[in-house]
Design an enzyme around this catalytic site. Structure first.
Site, PDB file in Angstrom:
ATOM      1  N   LYS A  72     -19.432  -8.533  29.539  1.00  0.00           N
ATOM      2  CA  LYS A  72     -18.197  -9.167  30.021  1.00  0.00           C
ATOM      3  C   LYS A  72     -17.784  -8.549  31.356  1.00  0.00           C
ATOM      4  O   LYS A  72     -17.946  -7.339  31.570  1.00  0.00           O
ATOM      5  CB  LYS A  72     -17.101  -8.983  28.963  1.00  0.00           C
ATOM      6  CG  LYS A  72     -15.830  -9.784  29.212  1.00  0.00           C
ATOM      7  CD  LYS A  72     -14.849  -9.629  28.038  1.00  0.00           C
ATOM      8  CE  LYS A  72     -13.578 -10.435  28.218  1.00  0.00           C
ATOM      9  NZ  LYS A  72     -12.652 -10.324  27.061  1.00  0.00           N
ATOM     10  N   SER A 147     -10.976 -14.618  25.116  1.00  0.00           N
ATOM     11  CA  SER A 147     -11.286 -14.581  26.530  1.00  0.00           C
ATOM     12  C   SER A 147     -12.738 -14.237  26.848  1.00  0.00           C
ATOM     13  O   SER A 147     -13.172 -14.438  27.984  1.00  0.00           O
ATOM     14  CB  SER A 147     -10.388 -13.542  27.217  1.00  0.00           C
ATOM     15  OG  SER A 147     -10.658 -12.236  26.719  1.00  0.00           O
ATOM     16  N   SER A 171     -10.320 -11.880  21.160  1.00  0.00           N
ATOM     17  CA  SER A 171     -11.172 -12.439  22.210  1.00  0.00           C
ATOM     18  C   SER A 171     -12.670 -12.367  21.969  1.00  0.00           C
ATOM     19  O   SER A 171     -13.438 -12.882  22.785  1.00  0.00           O
ATOM     20  CB  SER A 171     -10.872 -11.754  23.540  1.00  0.00           C
ATOM     21  OG  SER A 171      -9.735 -12.331  24.111  1.00  0.00           O
TER      22      SER A 171
HETATM   23  N1  GLN Z   1      -6.028 -14.765  23.391  1.00  0.00           N
HETATM   24  C1  GLN Z   1      -5.311 -13.521  23.377  1.00  0.00           C
HETATM   25  C2  GLN Z   1      -4.543 -13.361  24.671  1.00  0.00           C
HETATM   26  O1  GLN Z   1      -4.541 -14.260  25.426  1.00  0.00           O
HETATM   27  C3  GLN Z   1      -6.257 -12.399  23.135  1.00  0.00           C
HETATM   28  C4  GLN Z   1      -6.954 -11.935  24.352  1.00  0.00           C
HETATM   29  C5  GLN Z   1      -7.920 -10.837  24.093  1.00  0.00           C
HETATM   30  O2  GLN Z   1      -8.237 -10.511  22.943  1.00  0.00           O
HETATM   31  N2  GLN Z   1      -8.351 -10.234  25.161  1.00  0.00           N
HETATM   32  O3  GLN Z   1      -3.933 -12.362  24.923  1.00  0.00           O
END
Ligand code: GLN
Length: 473
Positions: A72, A147, A171
């Site tokens: 990532k 994400s 995410s």
């Molecule tokens: N979807 C969640 C957010 O927008 C989790 C993001 C993540 O785990 N990095 O914060």
């Protein structure tokens, strides 16, 4: 398009490389070729946004000998950019490498590129990337989740068998569910965060994807363990997770009633019921439990995560890293840089976070959210102390939604409803495929007590073996 099941595992590829049946160069060339064929165009996957042109082929030994992996874009790598899916860090190259990346390389893995993500890991669809959205390889009109969407897509499309993502609120588990693969959020502190660009430091975890439970176990074994470079990393050796699937006699599986509301899609419920039947047939006992503070998880997360983010992202000011937009004086330069560098979701989170931390609202929001977080954690602790070994839930309320379909930020936040609890409580969780609805994958989630990844994996190995090809139908 090809799906998860018809590619060899990382474990098999590494054995082939160690025994001389395949070479690292061949595996890397195959990954690069598949990436090139599927990357661009109207239905292109856009998974690996910074490919390595001449990757270091490594020693050809170790548990991941010659295995191509993707990382990532918020984990620091030497030579490749670490841009966090943001204009703010476009082209920035770290002078050091994340511990997880160093450990993968020491295990023989080959980094073939950096993967697309929602900007600074804020999002659930990978649509908030400055590099454009990634597409779900199962159905390219759909979101891959986020994400860590690019990492999930790279694995699901067969470009790499293992990829690394990060979790702050789901995410890795949510995109794993949307793409029909396995994603693991370790216990907070199980994997060093050294070299992970901070979003919300009390929640952030480095987290692996694999196509199988065994590959996910292998990846986590490699990246886990104590690290003096991260003060929040637990002083514990990496766990032993890899095992043969076995019986689950004596295992108590808790089913939290709050994760199965009457509004739950009946098709999702049917697939979780089938998985629970398979767990019972393997010898497990299934018990309904209650985690009464579950309903507060989304509001608590969306106070605490933005609060921490507003502090962490203050460092992107045009002075120390990345983008600088000149202005008339230093304040104007800060403003112009941050306005140009951050996209709308990151801006929204910084504003939200600054608001909940501001003098008049700190007690009403931030302090209260911290108190409720403790109740959410206590719900889990009590359940595991009461003899429940693992919990089983859906990973997400729905399968992958269409790209562009969700425009209301709050609706997007609700896709984390079953995943943020584990981040708030610091416990491990994982998603694995349990079936399909209308051709789209559905994930089932196991949660376990802190540092009990081994029991969580034991349950996951058994469920994967019991469902067999049914998990992909
Ligand atoms: N979807 C969640 C957010 O927008 C989790 C993001 C993540 O785990 N990095 O914060």
């Amino acid at each position: 398009m090809s799906t998860a099941t018809n590619h060899p595992t990382a474990a098999a590829l590494a054995a082939d490389v160690r025994d001389g049946r395949r070479s690292a160069a061949q595996l890397v060339a195959a990954a690069q070729d598949l990436r090139a064929r599927t990357h661009a165009g109207a239905m292109g996957l856009n998974a690996i946004i910074h490919p390595s042109s001449v990757p270091d082929l490594g020693p050809g030994t170790g548990p991941l000998a010659g295995v191509p992996v993707a990382i990532k874009d918020n984990l620091a790598t030497l030579e490749l950019p670490t841009s966090c899916g943001s204009r703010m860090l476009e082209g920035w190259v770290s002078p050091y490498e994340a511990t997880a990346v160093r450990r993968l390389r020491s295990a023989g893995a080959i980094v073939v590129g950096k993967t697309n993500m929602d900007e600074f890991a804020m999002g659930s669809s990978t649509e908030h990337s400055a590099f454009g959205p990634s597409r779900n390889p199962i159905d390219p009109t759909r979101a891959p989740g986020g994400s860590s969407g690019g990492s999930a897509v790279a694995v699901a499309a067969g470009i790499v068998p293992i990829a690394i993502g990060s979790e702050t609120g789901g995410s890795v588990r949510q995109p794993a569910a949307f793409c029909g693969i396995v994603g693991v959020k370790p216990t907070y502190g199980r994997v060093s965060r050294h070299g992970l660009v901070a979003f919300a430091s009390s929640l952030d975890c480095v987290a692996p994807f694999g196509r199988t439970v065994d590959d996910a176990a292998l990846a986590l074994e490699v990246i886990a363990g104590a690290d003096p470079l991260d003060a929040t990393c637990a002083d514990r050796p990496a766990p032993t997770l890899r095992a043969e699937p076995g019986r689950l006699d004596g295992l108590v599986v808790g089913v939290p009633e709050e994760y199965f509301p009457s509004s739950l899609d009946p098709a999702v419920r049917a697939l979780t019921d089938r998985a629970l039947d398979a767990l019972r047939a393997a010898g497990a006992t299934v018990r309904v439990v209650s985690l009464p503070h579950t309903a507060y998880a989304i509001p608590v997360y969306y106070i605490l995560a933005p609060a921490e983010a507003s502090a962490n992202l203050a460092r992107f000011d045009g002075v120390r890293y990345g983008l600088r937009v000149p202005g008339d004086g230093v304040q104007a330069m800060y403003g112009a840089t941050r306005a140009a560098g951050f996209g709308p979701e990151v801006t929204r989170r910084i504003l939200l976070g600054t608001y909940v931390l501001s003098a008049g609202y700190y007690d009403a929001y931030y302090r209260k959210a911290q108190a409720v977080r403790a109740h959410i954690t206590a719900d889990f602790d009590r359940t595991f102390a009461d003899g429940v070994h693992v919990l089983f839930t859906p990973t997400t309320p729905t399968p992958a939604f269409a790209l562009g379909a969700i425009t209301d930020p709050y609706e997007m936040y609700l896709s984390d409803i079953y995943t943020v609890t584990a981040n708030l409580a610091g416990i491990p969780g994982m998603s694995l495929p349990i079936g399909r609805i209308g051709g789209l994958p559905v994930g089932g989630q196991f949660l376990a007590a802190r540092f009990d990844e081994a029991t969580m994996f034991r349950a996951a190995y058994a469920l994967e073996a019991a469902l067999g090809p049914e998990a992909h139908r």
